[in-house]
Design a protein around this motif. Structure first.
Motif, PDB file in Angstrom:
ATOM      1  N   GLU A   1      13.970 -36.840 -25.107  1.00 24.31           N
ATOM      2  CA  GLU A   1      13.844 -37.781 -23.994  1.00 24.31           C
ATOM      3  C   GLU A   1      12.533 -38.554 -24.102  1.00 24.31           C
ATOM      4  O   GLU A   1      11.491 -37.996 -24.442  1.00 24.31           O
ATOM      5  N   ALA A   2      12.578 -39.843 -23.811  1.00 22.14           N
ATOM      6  CA  ALA A   2      11.388 -40.691 -23.831  1.00 22.14           C
ATOM      7  C   ALA A   2      11.077 -41.124 -22.402  1.00 22.14           C
ATOM      8  O   ALA A   2      11.822 -41.906 -21.805  1.00 22.14           O
ATOM      9  N   VAL A   3       9.981 -40.616 -21.855  1.00 23.52           N
ATOM     10  CA  VAL A   3       9.624 -40.848 -20.455  1.00 23.52           C
ATOM     11  C   VAL A   3       8.447 -41.809 -20.373  1.00 23.52           C
ATOM     12  O   VAL A   3       7.402 -41.584 -21.002  1.00 23.52           O
ATOM     13  N   PHE A   4       8.622 -42.868 -19.606  1.00 24.57           N
ATOM     14  CA  PHE A   4       7.564 -43.846 -19.358  1.00 24.57           C
ATOM     15  C   PHE A   4       6.927 -43.506 -18.015  1.00 24.57           C
ATOM     16  O   PHE A   4       7.567 -43.585 -16.968  1.00 24.57           O
ATOM     17  N   LEU A   5       5.665 -43.101 -18.049  1.00 20.93           N
ATOM     18  CA  LEU A   5       4.951 -42.657 -16.851  1.00 20.93           C
ATOM     19  C   LEU A   5       3.928 -43.719 -16.476  1.00 20.93           C
ATOM     20  O   LEU A   5       3.087 -44.104 -17.310  1.00 20.93           O
ATOM     21  N   HIS A   6       4.001 -44.207 -15.259  1.00 25.36           N
ATOM     22  CA  HIS A   6       3.090 -45.286 -14.878  1.00 25.36           C
ATOM     23  C   HIS A   6       2.630 -45.114 -13.440  1.00 25.36           C
ATOM     24  O   HIS A   6       3.133 -44.264 -12.689  1.00 25.36           O
ATOM     25  N   GLY A   7       1.654 -45.924 -13.062  1.00 26.67           N
ATOM     26  CA  GLY A   7       1.077 -45.852 -11.732  1.00 26.67           C
ATOM     27  C   GLY A   7      -0.310 -46.454 -11.752  1.00 26.67           C
ATOM     28  O   GLY A   7      -0.893 -46.678 -12.817  1.00 26.67           O
ATOM     29  N   PRO A   8      -0.886 -46.732 -10.569  1.00 26.78           N
ATOM     30  CA  PRO A   8      -2.202 -47.372 -10.514  1.00 26.78           C
ATOM     31  C   PRO A   8      -3.310 -46.450 -11.020  1.00 26.78           C
ATOM     32  O   PRO A   8      -3.132 -45.233 -11.116  1.00 26.78           O
ATOM     33  N   SER A   9      -4.446 -47.036 -11.327  1.00 27.29           N
ATOM     34  CA  SER A   9      -5.602 -46.247 -11.756  1.00 27.29           C
ATOM     35  C   SER A   9      -5.958 -45.230 -10.674  1.00 27.29           C
ATOM     36  O   SER A   9      -5.899 -45.523  -9.478  1.00 27.29           O
TER      37      SER A   9
ATOM     38  N   LEU B   1       7.343 -43.243 -11.732  1.00 26.39           N
ATOM     39  CA  LEU B   1       6.169 -43.753 -11.028  1.00 26.39           C
ATOM     40  C   LEU B   1       5.430 -42.550 -10.460  1.00 26.39           C
ATOM     41  O   LEU B   1       5.943 -41.860  -9.573  1.00 26.39           O
ATOM     42  N   LEU B   2       4.243 -42.257 -10.988  1.00 26.96           N
ATOM     43  CA  LEU B   2       3.584 -40.997 -10.668  1.00 26.96           C
ATOM     44  C   LEU B   2       3.337 -40.801  -9.170  1.00 26.96           C
ATOM     45  O   LEU B   2       3.559 -39.690  -8.657  1.00 26.96           O
ATOM     46  N   PRO B   3       2.896 -41.823  -8.408  1.00 26.81           N
ATOM     47  CA  PRO B   3       2.700 -41.573  -6.975  1.00 26.81           C
ATOM     48  C   PRO B   3       3.964 -41.132  -6.235  1.00 26.81           C
ATOM     49  O   PRO B   3       3.869 -40.533  -5.158  1.00 26.81           O
TER      50      PRO B   3
ATOM     51  N   VAL C   1       6.225 -38.242 -23.715  1.00 27.19           N
ATOM     52  CA  VAL C   1       5.682 -38.627 -22.409  1.00 27.19           C
ATOM     53  C   VAL C   1       4.624 -39.686 -22.681  1.00 27.19           C
ATOM     54  O   VAL C   1       3.599 -39.409 -23.300  1.00 27.19           O
ATOM     55  N   PHE C   2       4.882 -40.903 -22.218  1.00 27.41           N
ATOM     56  CA  PHE C   2       4.106 -42.082 -22.587  1.00 27.41           C
ATOM     57  C   PHE C   2       3.527 -42.714 -21.330  1.00 27.41           C
ATOM     58  O   PHE C   2       4.265 -43.166 -20.453  1.00 27.41           O
ATOM     59  N   VAL C   3       2.207 -42.743 -21.230  1.00 26.54           N
ATOM     60  CA  VAL C   3       1.534 -43.353 -20.088  1.00 26.54           C
ATOM     61  C   VAL C   3       1.095 -44.759 -20.447  1.00 26.54           C
ATOM     62  O   VAL C   3       0.515 -44.985 -21.518  1.00 26.54           O
ATOM     63  N   SER C   4       1.383 -45.709 -19.571  1.00 23.36           N
ATOM     64  CA  SER C   4       0.929 -47.086 -19.786  1.00 23.36           C
ATOM     65  C   SER C   4       0.943 -47.853 -18.470  1.00 23.36           C
ATOM     66  O   SER C   4       1.723 -47.545 -17.568  1.00 23.36           O
ATOM     67  N   HIS C   5       0.063 -48.858 -18.397  1.00 22.83           N
ATOM     68  CA  HIS C   5       0.115 -49.808 -17.288  1.00 22.83           C
ATOM     69  C   HIS C   5       1.022 -50.994 -17.611  1.00 22.83           C
ATOM     70  O   HIS C   5       1.306 -51.813 -16.733  1.00 22.83           O
ATOM     71  N   ASP C   6       1.456 -51.100 -18.860  1.00 19.11           N
ATOM     72  CA  ASP C   6       2.176 -52.282 -19.337  1.00 19.11           C
ATOM     73  C   ASP C   6       3.660 -52.173 -18.998  1.00 19.11           C
ATOM     74  O   ASP C   6       4.457 -51.597 -19.750  1.00 19.11           O
ATOM     75  N   GLN C   7       4.044 -52.777 -17.899  1.00 18.39           N
ATOM     76  CA  GLN C   7       5.431 -52.696 -17.440  1.00 18.39           C
ATOM     77  C   GLN C   7       6.396 -53.441 -18.359  1.00 18.39           C
ATOM     78  O   GLN C   7       7.610 -53.213 -18.309  1.00 18.39           O
ATOM     79  N   ARG C   8       5.878 -54.309 -19.234  1.00 17.00           N
ATOM     80  CA  ARG C   8       6.760 -55.077 -20.111  1.00 17.00           C
ATOM     81  C   ARG C   8       7.503 -54.182 -21.092  1.00 17.00           C
ATOM     82  O   ARG C   8       8.557 -54.571 -21.600  1.00 17.00           O
ATOM     83  N   ILE C   9       6.965 -53.007 -21.377  1.00 20.62           N
ATOM     84  CA  ILE C   9       7.599 -52.142 -22.371  1.00 20.62           C
ATOM     85  C   ILE C   9       8.451 -51.048 -21.733  1.00 20.62           C
ATOM     86  O   ILE C   9       9.066 -50.248 -22.436  1.00 20.62           O
ATOM     87  N   ALA C  10       8.499 -51.004 -20.410  1.00 16.83           N
ATOM     88  CA  ALA C  10       9.197 -49.914 -19.726  1.00 16.83           C
ATOM     89  C   ALA C  10      10.661 -49.813 -20.121  1.00 16.83           C
ATOM     90  O   ALA C  10      11.226 -48.712 -20.207  1.00 16.83           O
TER      91      ALA C  10
END
Length: 234
Positions: free
Chosen positions: A33-41, A221-223, A204-213
């Motif tokens: 599984e490839a998980v895109f994990l994102h959220g604000p600083s 979305l972590l929050p 498990v991939f963390v990024s702020h770059d929503q273009r690659i989601a």
């Protein structure tokens, strides 16, 4: 479904902090599984990755890798387990500056017989290291250079090759495309996602770059799962 990585009732607070930064009831990742994990600083992304990899130990709850509870292992056992089963692309890369590019990629094989054997299943480990560097677009003339002589973007790709060598069951990536231009970013993702898919590695991939989601099989979305982050934002 069996999960290669799971967290339950997870709580963590940095020493001296007034409130926890991680409060997650459940988080699970299956093989392949490839998980895109994102959220604000400040929402706990890097802290969560460190907990999942056993770099940090939770104050409460459990994190299990392949059924092993990190908290039940000694520090030495955690280090051995991590290098054998986890490829970690650190935000600051953590390359050894005086080692060559090729030797940095081969480091997991030096510390883990399992990674070395898996890297060598189709030839020598050095061959797999070279293949990964080729696929990352790193010119062969750079391979003998010390890591400190590379640009930031080049170091980022070396760190990714090091994480992938030896087919680890879990790959954890903390902002791994931050120093890459658009073309390099897409090529990097092609290699990373294809390697994880071919080896059934959980990513498990963390990024702020929503273009690659859209390239990932699941978005988190972590929050939304980290009650500490949602409460801090109120």
């Amino acid at each position: 479904m069996s999960f290669v990585l799971s967290a339950a009732a997870l709580r963590f607070c940095w020493p001296g902090a007034p409130h926890p930064c991680i409060d997650i009831e459940r988080f699970e990742v299956a093989a392949g599984e490839a998980v895109f994990l994102h959220g604000p600083s400040g929402c706990g992304k890097s802290t969560l990755l460190s907990l999942l990899a056993g770099v940090l130990i939770a104050d409460a709850g459990q994190v299990r890798l392949l059924g092993h509870d990190w908290a039940q292992l000694s520090g030495t056992a955690r280090d051995r387990t991590r290098v054998a089963h986890v490829g970690y692309i650190f935000q600051q890369f953590n390359l050894l500056p005086y080692l060559s590019v090729l030797d940095n990629v081969l480091l997991p094989c030096r510390f883990s017989a399992r990674r070395s054997a898996r890297a060598s299943r189709d030839g020598a480990a050095r061959e797999q290291a070279g293949e990964l560097l080729d696929r990352m677009g790193l010119e062969r003339s750079l391979w003998p250079r010390q890591a400190m002589q590379l640009s930031v973007g080049q170091q980022q790709r070396v760190a990714a090759a090091r994480a992938l060598i030896g087919h680890p069951e879990v790959v954890i990536a903390d902002e791994p495309t931050s120093a890459l231009d658009e073309d390099r970013r897409e090529a990097f993702l092609d290699v990373l996602l294809a390697a994880c898919e071919a080896n059934r590695s959980a990513l498990v991939f963390v990024s702020h770059d929503q273009r690659i989601a859209g390239r990932f099989s699941r978005h988190v979305l972590l929050p939304e799962i980290n009650r500490a982050a949602s409460e801090a934002s109120r």
